[in-house]
Each structure stands twice: as structure tokens, then as C-alpha cells.
Design a protein around this motif. Structure first.
Motif, PDB file in Angstrom:
ATOM      1  N   TYR A   1      -6.723  10.227   4.496  1.00 31.80           N
ATOM      2  CA  TYR A   1      -7.775  10.667   3.566  1.00 31.80           C
ATOM      3  C   TYR A   1      -7.349  10.448   2.113  1.00 31.80           C
ATOM      4  CZ  TYR A   1      -9.878  12.671   7.704  1.00 31.80           C
ATOM      5  OH  TYR A   1     -10.447  12.812   8.950  1.00 31.80           O
ATOM      6  N   LEU A   2      -6.054  10.619   1.855  1.00 32.51           N
ATOM      7  CA  LEU A   2      -5.531  10.384   0.503  1.00 32.51           C
ATOM      8  C   LEU A   2      -5.683   8.911   0.131  1.00 32.51           C
ATOM      9  CD1 LEU A   2      -4.090  12.048  -1.733  1.00 32.51           C
ATOM     10  CD2 LEU A   2      -1.928  11.200  -0.828  1.00 32.51           C
ATOM     11  N   PHE A   3      -5.305   8.017   1.065  1.00 28.01           N
ATOM     12  CA  PHE A   3      -5.440   6.585   0.815  1.00 28.01           C
ATOM     13  C   PHE A   3      -6.905   6.211   0.572  1.00 28.01           C
ATOM     14  CE2 PHE A   3      -6.431   2.284   2.116  1.00 28.01           C
ATOM     15  CZ  PHE A   3      -5.449   1.539   1.488  1.00 28.01           C
ATOM     16  N   ALA A   4      -7.803   6.710   1.427  1.00 29.01           N
ATOM     17  CA  ALA A   4      -9.226   6.384   1.301  1.00 29.01           C
ATOM     18  C   ALA A   4      -9.794   6.887  -0.029  1.00 29.01           C
ATOM     19  CB  ALA A   4     -10.007   6.978   2.469  1.00 29.01           C
TER      20      ALA A   4
ATOM     21  N   ASN B   1      -3.476   1.657  -8.329  1.00 29.15           N
ATOM     22  CA  ASN B   1      -2.840   0.749  -7.367  1.00 29.15           C
ATOM     23  C   ASN B   1      -1.553   1.353  -6.828  1.00 29.15           C
ATOM     24  OD1 ASN B   1      -4.581  -1.373  -7.122  1.00 29.15           O
ATOM     25  ND2 ASN B   1      -3.463  -2.757  -8.449  1.00 29.15           N
ATOM     26  N   GLY B   2      -0.770   1.918  -7.727  1.00 27.02           N
ATOM     27  CA  GLY B   2       0.485   2.560  -7.338  1.00 27.02           C
ATOM     28  C   GLY B   2       0.251   3.768  -6.451  1.00 27.02           C
ATOM     29  N   LEU B   3      -0.788   4.550  -6.782  1.00 23.87           N
ATOM     30  CA  LEU B   3      -1.103   5.740  -5.989  1.00 23.87           C
ATOM     31  C   LEU B   3      -1.548   5.365  -4.573  1.00 23.87           C
ATOM     32  CD1 LEU B   3      -3.005   7.848  -8.687  1.00 23.87           C
ATOM     33  CD2 LEU B   3      -0.803   8.414  -7.646  1.00 23.87           C
ATOM     34  N   MET B   4      -2.291   4.249  -4.443  1.00 19.80           N
ATOM     35  CA  MET B   4      -2.702   3.780  -3.111  1.00 19.80           C
ATOM     36  C   MET B   4      -1.501   3.350  -2.285  1.00 19.80           C
ATOM     37  SD  MET B   4      -6.028   1.383  -3.717  1.00 19.80           S
ATOM     38  CE  MET B   4      -6.314   1.055  -1.994  1.00 19.80           C
ATOM     39  N   ALA B   5      -0.535   2.743  -2.949  1.00 19.72           N
ATOM     40  CA  ALA B   5       0.610   2.190  -2.228  1.00 19.72           C
ATOM     41  C   ALA B   5       1.441   3.276  -1.550  1.00 19.72           C
ATOM     42  CB  ALA B   5       1.489   1.394  -3.193  1.00 19.72           C
ATOM     43  N   ILE B   6       1.524   4.454  -2.156  1.00 18.26           N
ATOM     44  CA  ILE B   6       2.434   5.490  -1.643  1.00 18.26           C
ATOM     45  C   ILE B   6       2.070   5.961  -0.234  1.00 18.26           C
ATOM     46  CG2 ILE B   6       3.348   7.824  -2.035  1.00 18.26           C
ATOM     47  CD1 ILE B   6       3.208   7.117  -5.092  1.00 18.26           C
ATOM     48  N   PRO B   7       0.825   6.443   0.040  1.00 18.00           N
ATOM     49  CA  PRO B   7       0.517   6.853   1.420  1.00 18.00           C
ATOM     50  C   PRO B   7       0.592   5.701   2.417  1.00 18.00           C
ATOM     51  CG  PRO B   7      -1.468   6.911   0.050  1.00 18.00           C
ATOM     52  CD  PRO B   7      -0.308   6.712  -0.861  1.00 18.00           C
ATOM     53  N   ASN B   8       0.221   4.497   1.977  1.00 21.29           N
ATOM     54  CA  ASN B   8       0.283   3.340   2.874  1.00 21.29           C
ATOM     55  C   ASN B   8       1.718   3.013   3.255  1.00 21.29           C
ATOM     56  OD1 ASN B   8      -0.652   0.780   4.165  1.00 21.29           O
ATOM     57  ND2 ASN B   8       0.504  -0.116   2.491  1.00 21.29           N
TER      58      ASN B   8
ATOM     59  N   VAL C   1     -11.346   4.476  -2.984  1.00 23.65           N
ATOM     60  CA  VAL C   1     -12.691   4.556  -3.579  1.00 23.65           C
ATOM     61  C   VAL C   1     -12.596   4.574  -5.097  1.00 23.65           C
ATOM     62  CG1 VAL C   1     -14.751   6.008  -3.824  1.00 23.65           C
ATOM     63  CG2 VAL C   1     -13.719   5.693  -1.572  1.00 23.65           C
ATOM     64  N   LEU C   2     -11.619   5.325  -5.638  1.00 27.45           N
ATOM     65  CA  LEU C   2     -11.459   5.406  -7.094  1.00 27.45           C
ATOM     66  C   LEU C   2     -10.958   4.086  -7.679  1.00 27.45           C
ATOM     67  CD1 LEU C   2      -9.803   8.940  -7.300  1.00 27.45           C
ATOM     68  CD2 LEU C   2     -12.101   8.346  -8.081  1.00 27.45           C
TER      69      LEU C   2
END
Length: 464
Positions: A154-157, A432-439, A161-162
């Protein structure tokens, strides 16, 4: 207010793209490389043979799916974008020529990371209510990890979106208007600073085109990208090769500055860029911004591929990073560094630096071709990220929100065409960096699954 937002974003950006990002991106890339025995190097010829062979094979996909070629074109549509033009220029200006070296390192490790992401996405994908194949980090977290890790999905999604509005849309449209404006100004069609009405018209036209393609569904996106991506890549590579060949005498010195600047930036930039870490940070962050290895986004497109072999589709991840960073980003860097254009080291720079590299070699007439190439790059990125955003919001709220989201996403193009987006680029890099962390956490936890799937794949291939 804007200065406060900028200050907060700079603090967050410096933290995310500081030690945490370096550890996550390089660490996970190294772990996957060791666990697969450097598959991206060991099996590189095989990866090229499998991917290029499948791309040349024409066939139709089943309903709700893409052909493997359409899947890679849709993923490349999102990755081969303004990051290859503006992003590389910015990395060189702020991090020095050595930033290119760190782009290469991040790409070599990123090949294995993206291979793993694509493999996991195809392995753990599912069908949605409309019968379309859906997958990506959200789904390999949901279907591959225990429930106590599902919050990462859910964090990644949510970050996805943002991110799409800035990274995937507004900044890309802004690049399109900049390219068109600069070409028209060069030809004396419009005066500098008087392009407001034209930009608004461009924004409206782009919004209509984006909506028309996205609302047509996954099949229409695939049909557009499989024609647009090969065309734009070939045109750009040929133009860049011309610059390099016409300035061939400068190439040895350029490569020397890249390798020397990677470890001693000040010796190449005259002290304007003196930090080894800044060179490394800009090279890695802009490399990831361009090839998206570690973000997990490209795997969303690959999950739509009409294939039953996750590992075979995974090799397209290696192919993508190679084409995007090792080929196209390197071409851009050589255009800038070989052409001898003035680089304001330590100062922000973007697409105009790359354009200067072309025009200083060919003359102003080439600006129309670079404008076309940049428009294709940016527009293809908008389409790819439109799919990513749709899949992320669908994961959060269900498929009923898909069409309203697509309409809203399309309208953001008008904002991107008419506003100054200096801060938006920085915010996009942060998200971009925030997306990378949960992934990356998920890929790390599922690395054993990747190793198992690779072993099974080659055991079965050996029996043929």
C-alpha cells in the motif's frame, strides 16, 4: 511558502538519496548479483539473444494482455524519457563527468535488480475484475510475502500515485514545451518569453492525446508504444552517433575525464564539483531516474505480457537497462562532453545543455530534430507512467477509479505545459526515492524466490 516547501524537500531528498538510498540500491543490486552469480554478466549474450529474438517475432496477445515486445516497449516508453536527456545533463553539471561512471555502475547492478523485479511481477501477477493481467511490486508483496509485510504494498502504491503526476506527466510535458519553444525561437517563429499561449495549446492537445490512448486500454497503449519507442530510439542514437563521429578526436579525453572524475571530481571540474559523494549520488540517482531499476515500476508493464515464463520475461529487464543507460544515456553524455559546449559545473542544467551539444556540432537546423526526439521521449514516458499510475490507484481503490484517474492524469498535462516546474523536478526525484524503498525491501525478501525460479528455468532449458 514555496521556499519552505523547497527547503523541506531538499532535506528529505538529501536523506533519501544519501546513505539510505546508496545502501538499498547498491546493496540489493549486489546481493541479487551474488545470489544469481552475476546473471546479468554471465548470461548477457543469452539475454540479448532471447529478448531480440522475441521482439522480432510477430504475434498477437490474448485478451487483457500485451505481446512480450509490446510489454518491453511500454516499459521502455516509461524509462527512455527526459531522464536520458535532461537527467544526464543535470548529473554531469552537478556531479561532473564522473557521474557517468556511477551511472554505468548503477546500471550493471540495476540489470540484475530489474531482472528480478520483472521475474517476480510475472510470477506473482493476477487478473483483475476486467480480465486484464495486473502485477508489479504491489502484487509480489501481496502474493509473495506474509501479511505483516503487506503494508509495503500500500505504501508503494500510494507513493506511485503521487509520483506519476510529477515524474510521469508534468515534468515530461514541460520538457516537450521547452523543446518546441527553443526550436521555434531558433527559427525566429516566436520571441523568447512570449510562448504562453502556444504552451497552453500544446498542453490541451497533449491532454486530449493522452486521454485518447489511455482510455483505449492496455491494447491501445501497447500498439502505440511498439511503434513510437523503436522510432524515437533509432533517430536519437543516429543523431548522437553523428556528433560523436564528428568529434571523434575528443572521445579518448572524454573517457579519461569520466574515469578520473568518478574518484576525483575536482581535478576535472576545476574545483566546481569537489565531492566524490556528490558525483556518485548524482550518477546513481539520475541513473535510477532514467532506467527505473529498483523502483519496480517497469515490472508493472511486464506483468501484462502474454507469457508463461517469468524468467524469460525477466531477461527483458536486463535488455531495458542496457539500452536505456549503457547505450542512450552514454550517447547523451558523449554528445555533451565531446561537442565541447560550455558546462557550468556546480550549476543546475537540463535539456538545453544536451541541445547545445547537438546544435554546436550540426548547427541550429538540428534543433527541430532534437525537439521531435525529445517530444517522442517525453510523450512515451507519459503513456508508460499513465499505466503505472492506473495500476497503483486500482490496487488501492479498485478498477472503478481507473477511468476518472486517467482523465485527471491527462489534464495534468495542461499544468505541466503552463507552469514553471523547477521545484517539481526535485520533488519528483524525492518521490522516486520513496518508491524505491518499499520495493527494494520486498525484492530483498523475495531474492530466494528469484534464485529458485532461475535454477528451475535453466534446468528445464537444459532438458530441451
Amino acid at each position: 511558502m514555496l521556499s519552505t516547501i523547497e527547503s523541506v524537500n531538499n532535506v528529505v531528498n538529501n536523506f533519501i538519496w544519501g546513505v539510505p538510498a546508496m545502501i538499498c540500491i547498491i546493496g540489493v543490486g549486489l546481493l541479487l548479483s551474488f545470489r544469481t552469480r552475476f546473471l546479468q554478466i554471465r548470461k548477457f549474450p543469452y539475454a540479448m539473444k532471447v529478448t531480440i529474438g522475441r521482439m522480432l517475432r510477430k504475434r498477437d496477445a490474448s485478451d487483457g494482455a500485451l505481446t512480450p515486445f509490446q510489454a518491453v516497449c511500454t516499459a521502455l516508453a516509461a524509462t527512455v524519457g527526459t531522464g536520458n536527456i535532461a537527467g544526464v545533463a543535470g548529473a554531469i553539471a552537478i556531479g561532473g563527468p564522473g557521474a557517468v561512471f556511477w551511472m554505468w555502475i548503477s546500471a550493471i547492478l540495476g540489470m540484475c535488480t530489474k531482472f528480478s523485479e520483472v521475474t517476480l511481477a510475472v510470477h506473482f501477477r493476477e487478473k483483475n475484475a476486467d480480465g486484464d493481467l495486473v502485477g508489479g511490486p504491489m502484487y509480489y508483496i501481496k502474493n509473495g510475502l506474509k501479511k505483516n509485510w503487506h503494508w509495503l504494498a500500500y505504501l508503494f502504491a500510494a507513493f506511485g500515485v503521487l509520483t506519476v503526476f510529477g515524474t510521469g506527466n508534468a515534468t515530461q510535458v514541460n520538457t516537450i514545451t521547452t523543446a518546441i519553444d527553443s526550436a521555434l525561437i531558433n527559427y525566429g517563429v516566436i520571441e523568447a518569453g512570449k510562448s504562453g499561449t502556444l504552451n497552453l495549446i500544446i498542453g490541451i492537445v497533449l491532454a486530449a492525446l493522452i486521454a485518447l490512448i489511455l482510455l483505449g486500454g492496455i491494447k491501445r497503449i501497447g500498439r502505440v508504444t511498439e511503434k513510437l519507442v523503436p522510432f524515437m530510439a533509432v533517430v536519437y542514437i543516429l543523431l548522437a552517433l553523428g556528433v560523436i563521429l564528428l568529434n571523434i578526436k575528443n572521445v579518448p579525453g572524454v573517457f579519461a575525464s569520466i574515469f578520473e572524475g568518478a574518484f576525483s571530481p575536482a581535478s576535472v571540474t576545476g574545483g566546481a564539483v569537489g565531492s566524490f559523494f556528490m558525483s556518485m549520488k548524482k550518477g546513481v540517482s539520475r541513473g535510477i531516474f532514467s532506467n527505473e531499476a529498483g523502483l519496480g515500476t517497469g515490472s508493472i508493464a511486464h506483468a501484462c505480457a502474454d507469457t508463461q515464463k517469468p524468467v524469460k520475461q525477466g531477461f527483458f529487464g536486463i535488455f531495458e537497462v542496457f539500452v536505456d543507460t549503457i547505450v542512450i544515456c552514454t550517447m547523451t553524455a558523449l554528445v555533451i562532453l565531446c561537442s565541447g559546449v560550455s558546462i557550468g559545473y556546480g550549476e543546475a542544467a537540463g535539456a538545453e545543455l544536451t541541445i547545445n551539444g547537438f546544435t554546436s556540432t550540426y548547427g541550429n537546423w538540428v534543433s527541430i530534430f532534437t525537439a521531435v526526439a525529445m517530444c517522442c521521449f517525453a510523450f512515451s514516458t507519459i503513456l508508460g507512467w499513465g499505466l503505472y499510475g492506473t495500476r497503483c490507484i486500482e490496487f488501492l481503490f479498485g478498477s472503478k477509479v481507473n477511468k476518472p484517474f486517467m482523465v485527471f492524469y491527462s489534464l495534468v498535462a495542461i499544468v505541466g505545459a503552463t507552469m514553471d516546474l523547477g521545484l517539481m523536478w526535485s520533488i519528483a526525484e524525492t518521490f522516486n526515492g520513496l518508491m524505491a524503498i518499499p520495493n527494494l525491501i520486498a525484492v530483498f525478501l523475495l531474492s530466494g524466490v528469484v534464485v529458485k525460479l532461475v535454477k528451475e528455468y535453466f534446468e528445464n532449458e537444459g532438458k530441451k
